[in-house]
Design a protein around this motif. Structure first.
Motif, PDB file in Angstrom:
ATOM      1  N   TYR B 300       0.754  -1.132   0.087  1.00  0.00           N
ATOM      2  CA  TYR B 300       0.063   0.086  -0.061  1.00  0.00           C
ATOM      3  C   TYR B 300       0.940   1.258   0.024  1.00  0.00           C
ATOM      4  O   TYR B 300       0.826   2.179  -0.805  1.00  0.00           O
ATOM      5  N   VAL B 303       2.876   1.819  -3.346  1.00  0.00           N
ATOM      6  CA  VAL B 303       1.827   1.997  -4.526  1.00  0.00           C
ATOM      7  C   VAL B 303       1.600   3.761  -4.334  1.00  0.00           C
ATOM      8  O   VAL B 303       1.736   4.477  -5.161  1.00  0.00           O
ATOM      9  N   ILE B 304       1.383   4.128  -2.986  1.00  0.00           N
ATOM     10  CA  ILE B 304       1.102   5.496  -2.694  1.00  0.00           C
ATOM     11  C   ILE B 304       2.413   6.371  -3.128  1.00  0.00           C
ATOM     12  O   ILE B 304       2.345   7.303  -3.849  1.00  0.00           O
ATOM     13  N   GLY B 307       3.402   6.572  -6.758  1.00  0.00           N
ATOM     14  CA  GLY B 307       2.520   7.444  -7.542  1.00  0.00           C
ATOM     15  C   GLY B 307       2.972   8.953  -7.243  1.00  0.00           C
ATOM     16  O   GLY B 307       3.037   9.753  -8.150  1.00  0.00           O
ATOM     17  N   ILE B 308       3.505   9.281  -5.830  1.00  0.00           N
ATOM     18  CA  ILE B 308       3.919  10.534  -5.545  1.00  0.00           C
ATOM     19  C   ILE B 308       5.474  10.942  -6.099  1.00  0.00           C
ATOM     20  O   ILE B 308       5.299  11.997  -6.736  1.00  0.00           O
TER      21      ILE B 308
END
Lengths: 280, 430
Positions: B300, B303-304, B307-308
């Motif tokens: 998790y 993924v976050i 993305g950033i």
């Protein structure tokens, strides 16, 4: 000097690949163990990774003939679809209101949401138990659906509101000036633009019944009313009747829709979580 | 012309919703409020008073009166009364504002169509949020209130309605948690491990996720997509499946780690590690739990953070590279602050979530091995201990409720402090 940098680069690259591959192996090892065990005939006591086996579909057959697995699957799917429909409706309407309108109690509600998502409401076992007793909610789809969806509304409302905020309000205003009703503005103009977050909401709601164990195990008590999580757990948890191979086969079937959905919606997920969620 | 209205008087009159509106000359609106008033009065007369009196006594005759239901009905009545208080506040606010507007020369709403339009205007957001409010009341407010009141009665296996009546016991449950030697020592030991667990497991899962995201985001890395897909698997597969699988894999005598993995490692690196007592020794159970949680939850974060990272413009990094900034400096000065700015609320939720991470603890080893007394095992955290106490053979519902309130208080105050310091509660732009 140049040679030194080059050598260091190679070391960095090798260390990077080594780490990435080690982590990947640790993941694949566990997944492979489940997959292989699912196709192993006969009852197993323990999982192990061994590709040199007699591959058979016997476990899958057993699941549907000797166990209530098919029933659990249907239960989980019904609950998941109901939860999904309910959650999308409620969170979209509410999120829109919180993003677009200034009404009395709005700020207080947002603060409440932020705090409420931390409270372990799902641990109020006795309260839910007595509530079920009072409204005859044991073994009922609707009861577990309302609780699943209701418990996570604060968090989801927060995410949804954040995502609506990223869509410019001037779009709404233009549509209103053109004579569209409020409802039409929401459905035809704004909703298509927040599709990534709706996909996230759908996935979260759909996944919960596949994942949650604690409350369903209290509320879905008849063995024919169980969800997959509650039912499969029995195969492996009770020491005297371990059915590890059946557990593996059931797990494979239970994970399949989730994993597929997950990779299908992955793109939405990332954009939704980083732009809407973090903005708050 | 017209006489001036006193806004305060209007508001005070609306303590009985509707009166202030009559004073303002808005008879239709007053009528609507008065109908609500009537409905509440009828409700109070028909069930409310009775419900509140039995809420206070919790019944007097065993079997005939079920204290449990009386308590629940009392909570429901409290919610109804709370809603009425909100209506009163709304009415007072409305009377105050209308009187002010009147003094400024705006005519009050008197015609039906006008009132209808105004109601549609201001009522629309309430209409949109109504289903959410209903669900929150049922699934959050109600269980929360019931738990609060359970903490102040004597509801346990020796005192089960309908055979016995419940009584209000004040803070006795809290007193027994903190003064009974056996309870206190169990609570303190479980609590200590709960804190260690939260800090270690969460920090590890966040660090690993972030580390892998940064690694994988380097330019030269090939097969990024493949690694990305593999790293997503622990998140995508329902966690109860992987946790239960781990509980089997970590079995001391026949689990795959001891029978397959450790021999393999011994062979590869010429080591001689013996079988590790994973699920029978408290230390190794805890170590395994932290490892499993890291395995489960890093995707998790990965993924976050990925993305950033993709949202950081490549120019910044290139400029930094040209300026001769080392990789580590670049991470500390540019990448890390950027990630924290966006993701810190998400990380806070990871910590509070792990504080109450029931599934891993309970499904891996049932909170065991061994016992700390009062049904707690050595690897139990508060929430799994409380689950065992309320579903076991000798349920302790009131003590459980008291502990749950302590847990909530801890989690909420930590969250408030963090949100306050990061200014998330300022609600900029609201």
């Amino acid at each position: 000097m140049k040679g030194g940098a080059k050598a260091r680069n190679i070391i960095v690259q090798m260390a990077t690949y080594f780490t990435l591959i080690t982590v990947s192996l640790s993941i694949l090892y566990v997944i492979a163990i489940i997959v292989v065990s699912a196709f192993r005939p006969g009852n197993l006591v323990a999982f192990s990774l061994d590709f040199n086996i007699q591959w058979s579909l016997q476990n899958f057959k057993k699941l549907f003939t000797e166990e209530l697995f098919g029933r659990w699957y249907v239960n989980t799917l019904i609950i998941a679809v109901m939860a999904m429909a309910l959650q999308i409706t409620i969170v979209t309407l509410g999120g829109y209101a919180f993003s677009r309108f200034r009404f009395v109690g709005r700020k207080q509600s947002m603060k409440f949401f932020l705090i409420a998502q931390m409270i372990p409401v799902n641990a109020a076992f006795t309260a839910f138990y007595v509530l079920a007793l009072l409204v005859n909610g044991f073994d009922q789809y609707w009861f577990i659906v309302i609780i699943f969806v209701g418990m996570y509304i604060p968090m989801n409302m927060y995410l949804m509101k954040g995502y609506f905020d990223t869509v410019s309000i001037s779009l709404d205003e233009a549509a209103r000036i053109d004579g569209a009703s409020r409802m039409r503005t929401l459905v035809q103009i704004v909703l298509p633009l927040v599709r990534p977050m709706i996909a996230i909401q759908a996935l979260l709601a759909f996944m919960a019944p596949f994942m949650e164990y604690m409350l369903p195990s209290l509320i879905l008590r008849a063995s024919s009313a169980r969800t997959l999580a509650v039912g499969l757990q029995v195969f492996i948890y009770e020491p005297r009747m371990q059915k590890v191979a059946l557990f593996a086969a059931g797990s494979l079937l239970a994970s399949l829709p989730i994993v597929v959905l997950f990779f299908f919606l992955q793109k939405n997920f990332i954009s939704g979580l980083t732009s809407g969620g973090a903005k708050g | 012309m017209y006489k001036r209205k006193n806004p305060l008087a209007a508001a005070m009159l609306s303590v009985v919703p509707g009166l202030g509106q009559i004073y303002n000359g808005e008879l239709l609106k007053a009528g609507a409020f008065l109908v609500l008033n009537m409905l509440f009065a009828i409700e109070m007369y028909a069930v409310g008073f009775a419900a509140m009196t039995s809420f206070i006594t919790l019944g007097t005759v065993p079997y005939e009166h079920n204290s449990l239901f009386l308590l629940i009905q009392g909570v429901m009545q409290l919610i109804v009364m709370l809603i009425f208080v909100l209506i009163v506040m709304l009415s007072m606010r409305d009377a105050f504002i209308t009187a002010k507007k009147f003094n400024n020369g705006e005519a009050p709403n008197t015609s039906f169509s006008e009132l209808f339009r105004a109601a549609k205007e201001t009522g629309f957001p309430y209409l949109l949020t109504a289903p959410a409010v209903f669900m929150i009341i049922v699934a959050i407010i109600f269980p929360l209130l019931v738990t609060v009141f359970f903490a102040f009665v004597n509801y346990d296996f020796r005192n089960m309605p309908p055979a016995k009546l419940l009584d209000w016991v004040g803070f006795d449950n809290y007193r027994s948690i903190f003064t009974f030697a056996s309870y206190r020592s169990t609570f303190m030991q479980v609590f200590r491990w709960n804190i260690i667990w939260t800090l270690l497991a969460t920090t590890l899962q966040i660090s690993l996720g972030m580390f892998l995201a940064v690694l994988c985001n380097q330019k030269f890395v090939k097969f990024k997509r493949l690694f990305g897909i593999i790293f997503l698997l622990p998140w995508a597969v329902p966690s109860f499946i992987t946790i239960l699988t781990f509980s089997n894999i970590f079995n001391v005598s026949f689990g795959a780690i001891n029978t397959q993995l450790i021999p393999l490692i011994n062979q590869l690196f010429f080591l001689n590690i013996g079988a590790i007592p994973w699920r029978t020794d408290p230390f190794w159970t805890k170590a395994a739990l932290i490892g499993i949680q890291t395995w489960l939850a890093f995707p998790y974060v990965y993924v976050i953070v990925s993305g950033i990272l993709q949202s950081i413009s490549p120019e910044i990094n290139e400029a930094a590279t040209i300026d001769g900034v080392t990789v580590w400096q670049r991470f500390r000065r540019i990448t890390f602050p950027h990630i924290m700015m966006i993701a810190s609320p998400i990380f806070v939720v990871q910590y509070t979530g792990n504080f109450n991470n029931f599934a891993v603890i309970y499904l891996f080893n049932g909170g065991g091995p061994g016992s700390l007394g009062n049904m707690a095992g050595t690897s139990d955290i508060l929430i799994s201990w409380v689950f065992k106490m309320s579903t076991g053979d000798a349920p302790q519902h009131s003590v459980v409720a008291a502990i749950l309130l302590i847990i909530s208080a801890i989690v909420i105050s930590v969250a408030i402090i963090v949100f306050w310091r990061t200014k998330a509660l300022d609600m900029e732009g609201l």
